[in-house]
Design a protein around this motif. Structure first.
Motif, short mmCIF file in Angstrom:
data_model
loop_
_atom_site.label_atom_id
_atom_site.label_comp_id
_atom_site.label_asym_id
_atom_site.label_seq_id
_atom_site.Cartn_x
_atom_site.Cartn_y
_atom_site.Cartn_z
N THR A 168 -14.36 9.37 -0.20
CA THR A 168 -13.78 8.94 0.97
C THR A 168 -13.53 7.49 1.11
OG1 THR A 168 -15.47 10.79 1.45
CG2 THR A 168 -15.00 9.19 2.97
N ILE A 169 -12.38 7.21 1.76
CA ILE A 169 -11.81 6.06 2.08
C ILE A 169 -12.12 5.75 3.40
CG2 ILE A 169 -10.24 4.47 2.10
CD1 ILE A 169 -9.16 5.77 -0.30
N TYR A 170 -13.06 4.77 4.12
CA TYR A 170 -13.26 4.47 5.41
C TYR A 170 -12.29 3.08 5.61
CZ TYR A 170 -17.22 7.42 5.06
OH TYR A 170 -17.95 8.65 4.89
N ALA A 171 -11.68 2.84 6.62
CA ALA A 171 -10.81 1.69 6.85
C ALA A 171 -11.04 1.34 8.39
CB ALA A 171 -9.53 1.86 6.50
N THR A 172 -10.77 0.20 8.60
CA THR A 172 -10.58 -0.43 10.25
C THR A 172 -9.12 -0.19 10.48
OG1 THR A 172 -10.36 -2.69 9.65
CG2 THR A 172 -12.55 -1.77 10.10
N TYR A 173 -8.66 -0.50 11.65
CA TYR A 173 -7.41 -0.61 12.11
C TYR A 173 -6.68 -1.62 11.62
CZ TYR A 173 -7.88 3.15 15.39
OH TYR A 173 -8.46 4.46 16.11
N ALA A 174 -7.19 -2.50 10.91
CA ALA A 174 -6.89 -3.85 10.68
C ALA A 174 -5.43 -3.55 9.69
CB ALA A 174 -7.71 -4.44 9.40
N PRO A 175 -4.31 -4.09 10.23
CA PRO A 175 -3.13 -3.66 9.65
C PRO A 175 -2.96 -4.02 8.21
CG PRO A 175 -2.56 -4.60 11.71
CD PRO A 175 -4.10 -4.81 11.43
N GLN A 176 -3.13 -5.27 8.17
CA GLN A 176 -2.90 -5.76 6.80
C GLN A 176 -3.56 -4.90 5.46
OE1 GLN A 176 -3.70 -9.58 5.87
NE2 GLN A 176 -2.20 -9.74 4.03
N ALA A 177 -4.85 -4.61 5.88
CA ALA A 177 -5.64 -3.86 4.75
C ALA A 177 -5.04 -2.40 4.52
CB ALA A 177 -7.02 -3.97 5.11
N VAL A 178 -4.84 -1.66 5.69
CA VAL A 178 -4.50 -0.40 5.53
C VAL A 178 -3.10 -0.23 5.01
CG1 VAL A 178 -3.99 1.76 6.88
CG2 VAL A 178 -5.87 0.31 7.44
N ARG A 179 -2.19 -1.24 5.22
CA ARG A 179 -0.81 -1.32 4.81
C ARG A 179 -0.75 -1.49 3.30
NH1 ARG A 179 1.58 -5.37 7.42
NH2 ARG A 179 1.17 -6.78 5.85
N HIS A 180 -1.71 -2.21 2.86
CA HIS A 180 -1.48 -2.35 1.43
C HIS A 180 -2.21 -1.27 0.75
CE1 HIS A 180 -0.41 -6.66 1.09
NE2 HIS A 180 -1.39 -6.95 1.94
N VAL A 181 -3.30 -0.69 1.29
CA VAL A 181 -3.55 0.64 0.62
C VAL A 181 -2.62 1.81 0.50
CG1 VAL A 181 -5.34 2.31 0.72
CG2 VAL A 181 -5.97 -0.03 0.71
N ILE A 182 -1.92 1.93 1.69
CA ILE A 182 -1.03 2.82 1.79
C ILE A 182 0.30 2.96 0.80
CG2 ILE A 182 0.75 3.92 3.51
CD1 ILE A 182 -1.30 3.40 5.81
N TRP A 183 0.77 1.79 0.57
CA TRP A 183 1.74 1.52 -0.20
C TRP A 183 1.31 1.17 -1.64
CZ3 TRP A 183 5.72 3.37 1.83
CH2 TRP A 183 6.02 3.37 3.08
N ALA A 184 0.44 1.19 -1.97
CA ALA A 184 -0.28 1.02 -3.33
C ALA A 184 0.25 2.35 -4.11
CB ALA A 184 -1.98 0.91 -3.27
N PRO A 185 1.00 1.81 -5.47
CA PRO A 185 1.59 2.91 -6.12
C PRO A 185 0.32 3.91 -6.69
CG PRO A 185 2.32 0.74 -6.56
CD PRO A 185 1.50 0.51 -5.83
N THR A 186 -0.68 3.27 -6.90
CA THR A 186 -1.80 4.26 -7.74
C THR A 186 -2.35 5.19 -6.65
OG1 THR A 186 -3.25 2.44 -7.10
CG2 THR A 186 -2.57 2.58 -9.39
N ILE A 187 -2.19 4.96 -5.27
CA ILE A 187 -2.79 5.76 -4.34
C ILE A 187 -1.66 6.78 -3.86
CG2 ILE A 187 -3.43 5.95 -1.71
CD1 ILE A 187 -5.43 4.48 -3.81
N ARG A 188 -0.30 6.41 -3.87
CA ARG A 188 0.65 7.49 -3.29
C ARG A 188 0.38 8.50 -4.61
NH1 ARG A 188 4.73 2.92 -2.90
NH2 ARG A 188 5.47 3.80 -4.68
N ALA A 189 0.17 8.04 -5.69
CA ALA A 189 0.17 9.43 -6.99
C ALA A 189 -0.89 10.04 -6.89
CB ALA A 189 0.18 8.77 -7.99
N TRP A 190 -1.77 10.32 -5.75
CA TRP A 190 -2.72 11.12 -5.68
C TRP A 190 -2.44 12.37 -5.10
CZ3 TRP A 190 -7.31 10.33 -7.50
CH2 TRP A 190 -8.59 11.30 -7.44
#
Length: 88
Positions: A61-83
């Motif tokens: 389970t991944i919890y995040a805040t609306y902090a745009p920079q932190a969320v943007r980095h995770v969304i675009w991480a190649p390892t996450i997109r492959a999930w």
């Protein structure tokens, strides 16, 4: 799970844990100084590589805040997109 503030993030994680969601979890945010979250084993990072190293296999389970920079980095991480991982 994305919430607007770090305080609400901590409250949400604790509430979900009390409701029975006790699997692996990570916060995508700056570290929160909260002994209860530490005791629950909930780590925090804004680094997508670290997130992948911690939780590259199995559900998390991944919890995040609306902090745009932190969320943007995770969304675009190649390892996450492959999930989910491909099985052979």
């Amino acid at each position: 799970m994305v919430v607007p503030t770090p305080d609400l993030l901590a409250q949400t994680i604790k509430a979900w844990h009390r409701a029975g969601h006790k699997g692996p979890a990570v916060m995508v945010c700056s570290p929160l100084d909260d002994p209860e979250l530490f005791h629950l084993g909930v780590r925090s990072t804004t680094n997508p590589v670290q997130l992948a190293l911690w939780h590259s296999a199995g559900p998390v389970t991944i919890y995040a805040t609306y902090a745009p920079q932190a969320v943007r980095h995770v969304i675009w991480a190649p390892t996450i997109r492959a999930w989910p991982p491909q099985t052979t």
